[in-house]
Design an enzyme around this catalytic site. Structure first.
Site, mmCIF file in Angstrom:
data_model
loop_
_atom_site.group_PDB
_atom_site.id
_atom_site.type_symbol
_atom_site.label_atom_id
_atom_site.label_comp_id
_atom_site.label_asym_id
_atom_site.label_seq_id
_atom_site.Cartn_x
_atom_site.Cartn_y
_atom_site.Cartn_z
ATOM 1 C CB SER A 90 -0.918 0.005 1.226
ATOM 2 O OG SER A 90 -1.849 -1.045 1.154
ATOM 3 C CE LYS A 164 -5.550 -1.528 1.404
ATOM 4 N NZ LYS A 164 -4.227 -2.106 1.563
ATOM 5 C CE LYS A 232 0.808 2.094 4.556
ATOM 6 N NZ LYS A 232 1.393 0.854 4.017
#
Length: 294
Positions: A90, A164, A232
């Site tokens: 990611s 995502k 994050k």
């Protein structure tokens, strides 16, 4: 193929590939984590250059964009001609786009393919895989993806990361709302577990209510997806929103909530959004059991 990064998610993903009959060379910055996979049939090597030297497909599953960038830089001169690099980490959309440019300039292909589904999805081969790249490159790895989950090509390079981020935006916000619903139910005198059961199957139903609602009732915060990873991702969402010149006010608030819990429980499951909520409401607590934090 080479698989770089055999941590919490990478390990079960490699096992799925091995079970599907693929030959996999594994590398991890902490070599002992890669060595564990030798018993499952993987070839574990300590050298990054050795790991990628004969690979036509390289899959990376690393902690964050800067680490992917460093590993890519270190491996670049060892890649065979025309290697297809698949990054399943990611990262920021801008980072994925830069990886694409770097690899393309060196004569290689690139697909960004982040995943959703957590450790359970990785173990069960049921990950949602969101791929960004051209159709030709995607076609080369579609069957590989199917060994790990359900892949979808969502657009050009960098688009996988956008998908995502959209997924994580919904997950992060919904976790907070489920926590608020359960705390309200209990604080207002209802049975929180019964309320959850009552609203399941209606418009409020979701995997978050199903899985993490139960986690919250059990006060089980042993990590599947970690708070620090959620933070994050939320920062990456806000960066993408800024680049797209839009404002996401709810996401900004959700980010603040996760930053609060990350100061004390960074490695807890992201269902620990409940803990941050309870800190705002002294004297109110969902369930009666002790907190399970690993």
């Amino acid at each position: 193929m080479a698989f770089l990064g055999t941590g919490l998610m990478g390990d079960p993903m490699v096992r799925r590939l091995l079970q599907a009959g693929y030959s996999v060379t594994v590398w991890n910055r902490t070599h002992s984590k890669a060595q564990v996979l030798s018993a499952a049939g993987a070839r574990a090597v300590a050298s990054l250059s050795e790991a990628v030297a004969d690979a036509q497909v390289v899959i990376s599953m690393l902690e964050a964009g800067p680490i992917v960038a460093q590993v890519l830089h270190d491996a670049l001169t060892s890649l065979p001609s025309g290697t297809l690099w698949v990054d399943m980490s990611s990262t920021k959309q801008s980072e994925a786009q830069q990886f694409h440019v770097t690899l393309q300039d060196a004569g290689h292909g690139f697909v960004d393919a982040p995943v959703s589904g957590g450790v359970g999805g990785a173990q069960g081969g049921s990950l949602a895989i969101m791929a960004g790249g051209n159709k030709e490159d995607y076609a080369k790895v579609e069957e590989i993806f199917k060994a790990m989950g359900r892949p979808t090509l969502v657009g050009p390079a960098g688009s996988g990361q956008v998908a995502k981020l959209c997924n994580q935006l919904i997950v992060g916000a919904t976790l907070n709302i489920v926590a608020e619903a359960l705390l309200l139910a209990q604080a207002a005198g209802a049975d929180a577990a019964a309320v959850r059961a009552a609203i399941r199957g209606g418009f409020a139903e979701s995997r978050i209510l199903e899985v993490h609602g139960q986690r919250m009732l059990e006060r089980n915060f042993v990590a599947g997806g970690q708070v620090k990873s959620q933070v994050k991702d939320l920062h990456n969402i806000l960066a993408a929103a800024e680049a797209a010149h839009i404002t996401l006010p709810v996401t900004q608030l959700v980010t603040q909530r996760y930053e609060t819990i990350a100061t004390t429980h960074a490695t807890a499951d992201h269902a620990a959004a409940l803990l941050a909520l309870e800190e705002l409401n002294p004297g109110h607590r969902v369930g009666s059991g002790p907190d399970k934090l690993g």
